[in-house]
Design a protein around this motif. Structure first.
Motif: not given
Length: 454
Positions: A40-52, A63-73
């Motif tokens: 988590a401190s070095l890898l981020s799926p949120r960064q993946e979304a930003r790059i895409l 990339l079409i969309d990004v959202f979060e629900k409970e423990q899932w991104l």
């Protein structure tokens, strides 16, 4: 559609649209998983979304969309329906020659150049991360999409892979399974530049042409030595040399791959200059013409003259041999497909993820039903009474192949779930998986309206 260290990839579509119209792939990352917590401190799926979001190229997944629900991104992506590249290469019903591999290479380096122009490094270019938009067995077309930007980063950011594993209980192979074979020499010393992607792409092309990796050993220490030692070089022999004694890679292809696998980073081409290599920039007809020119020069130097209409070439010793075929033997391609296969995911972990996601679907459906019920109670007239008692506006049965009201697909009988027609995406259940519809007494009590809908 698939699974990996961080989560699942499923088929999905917006609930307010027909399922046969706009289908997407949703990458569902479990943010509570052990691998994710370590990374988590070095890898981020949120960064993946930003790059895409910054990348728009015909050979990069959109990339079409990004959202979060409970423990899932959730990362909603363009659905690439042609399957994995090396599955198509291994298909004996598909004709694959060097020209097909060169086409793939040209598209791959086009995508890499687009990324590198924006100072983005993929850092996980490998066979499993290249998909096809269509099945070549049906279309005779090779159009790739580069996927999985989970390790992608801006050039300014420091390398992290070895830092991540240092002092952690989790090993490198668990985080990036299979990727070590694609690592450039400088990666093993924690040095990252865009040229690590060039090396990895060269490994992909070598694998497609020879059915094996240029450097291979199951021992990580030995593998590191093979890759990093300046004296070791690829053999350029196909994995099935005994079974396919007449098969050899052309000089023009070998020269291109040799350049891509240059260990000295200063002499390795960039992604832009790689596109200028004769094998990658030329059409199949011009590649054949180049090969004929090379063979003619070698025959002339050896003092050999051919009669008009004869097509011959020379072996390494200068002796005549049958003309080389552009076709890659099926046995070589099958070996390449096996080498490129994704590592299996722990079935217990997969079952746990699936159960948790199905539970999320039910809770989301219940919440939508509660909101709908409150809206109906506040309305002067009931929408149900106005529609003759139908509740399809708010609830939709989910059956494989029957999302739009048609007949269910074969093998899909008996599988049924309820999904909300709200702002969430429908998630297709994994093939062969049964929905977990078990409920406790408290579930039934709290979800009474949902049960009534059923």
């Amino acid at each position: 559609l698939g699974s990996g260290s961080f989560g699942q990839v499923r088929l999905c579509w917006p609930v307010n649209e027909r399922s046969d119209c706009n289908k997407y792939a949703v990458k569902i990352v479990d943010t509570t998983s052990e691998v994710f917590r370590h990374a988590a401190s070095l890898l981020s799926p949120r960064q993946e979304a930003r790059i895409l979001k910054a990348l728009h190229h015909p050979h990069i997944v959109e990339l079409i969309d990004v959202f979060e629900k409970e423990q899932w991104l959730f990362l909603v992506l363009e659905c690439v329906s042609g399957g994995e590249l090396f599955s198509a290469l291994a298909n004996p019903n598909v004709s694959v020659g060097e020209g097909s591999v060169a086409t793939v290479g040209r598209q791959l380096f086009g995508a890499l150049r687009h990324m590198h122009d924006q100072n983005i490094i993929h850092r996980d270019v490998k066979a499993e991360n290249i998909l096809l938009t269509s099945n070549p067995a049906e279309t005779s077309r090779w159009h790739i999409k580069l996927i999985d930007f989970g390790l992608a980063t801006q050039v300014e950011q420091s390398a992290f892979i070895w830092q991540m594993c240092k002092g952690q209980d989790i090993g490198l192979e668990e985080l990036i399974c299979g990727t070590a074979y694609y690592c450039a020499p400088e990666v093993w010393t924690n040095d990252y530049t865009p040229k690590v992607d060039v090396w990895a792409a060269g490994v992909v092309l070598y694998l497609a042409l020879h059915g094996t990796f240029p450097f291979y050993n199951r021992d990580a220490g030995v593998l590191e030595s093979l890759i990093c030692c300046s004296k070791t070089v690829p053999t350029f022999r196909p994995v099935c040399a005994k079974e396919c004694p007449k098969y050899e890679v052309s000089d023009i292809a070998r020269n291109a791959v040799t350049s891509l696998l240059t260990k000295d980073i200063a002499h390795r081409p960039t992604s832009a200059s790689a596109l200028g290599l004769p094998w990658l920039r030329s059409s199949p007809s011009s590649r054949r013409a180049t090969e004929c020119t090379l063979d003619s020069a070698r025959r002339r130097d050896a003092g050999i003259t051919l009669l008009p209409g004869r097509a011959m070439s020379l072996d390494a010793a200068g002796f005549q041999k049958e003309a080389r075929s552009d076709e890659i033997p099926v046995l070589v391609r099958e070996k390449a497909g096996k080498a490129a296969a994704r590592p299996p995911v722990d079935p217990n972990k997969e079952h746990s993820r699936t159960k948790a996601l199905e539970s999320l679907k039910r809770r989301a459906a219940f919440q939508c039903g509660q909101a709908t019920r409150h809206a109906r109670e506040a309305a002067p007239a009931s929408p149900l009474s106005a529609s003759g008692g139908s509740n399809r506006e708010f609830w939709s049965p989910l059956r494989p192949g029957n999302e739009s009201g048609g007949e269910p697909r074969a093998g899909g009988a008996g599988r049924r779930g309820l999904v909300p027609c709200a702002h969430l995406f429908r998630l297709a259940e994994p093939d062969g998986a049964q929905s977990d519809s078990t409920q406790t007494e408290s579930d039934i009590e709290e979800g009474f309206s949902m049960c009534a809908c059923r």
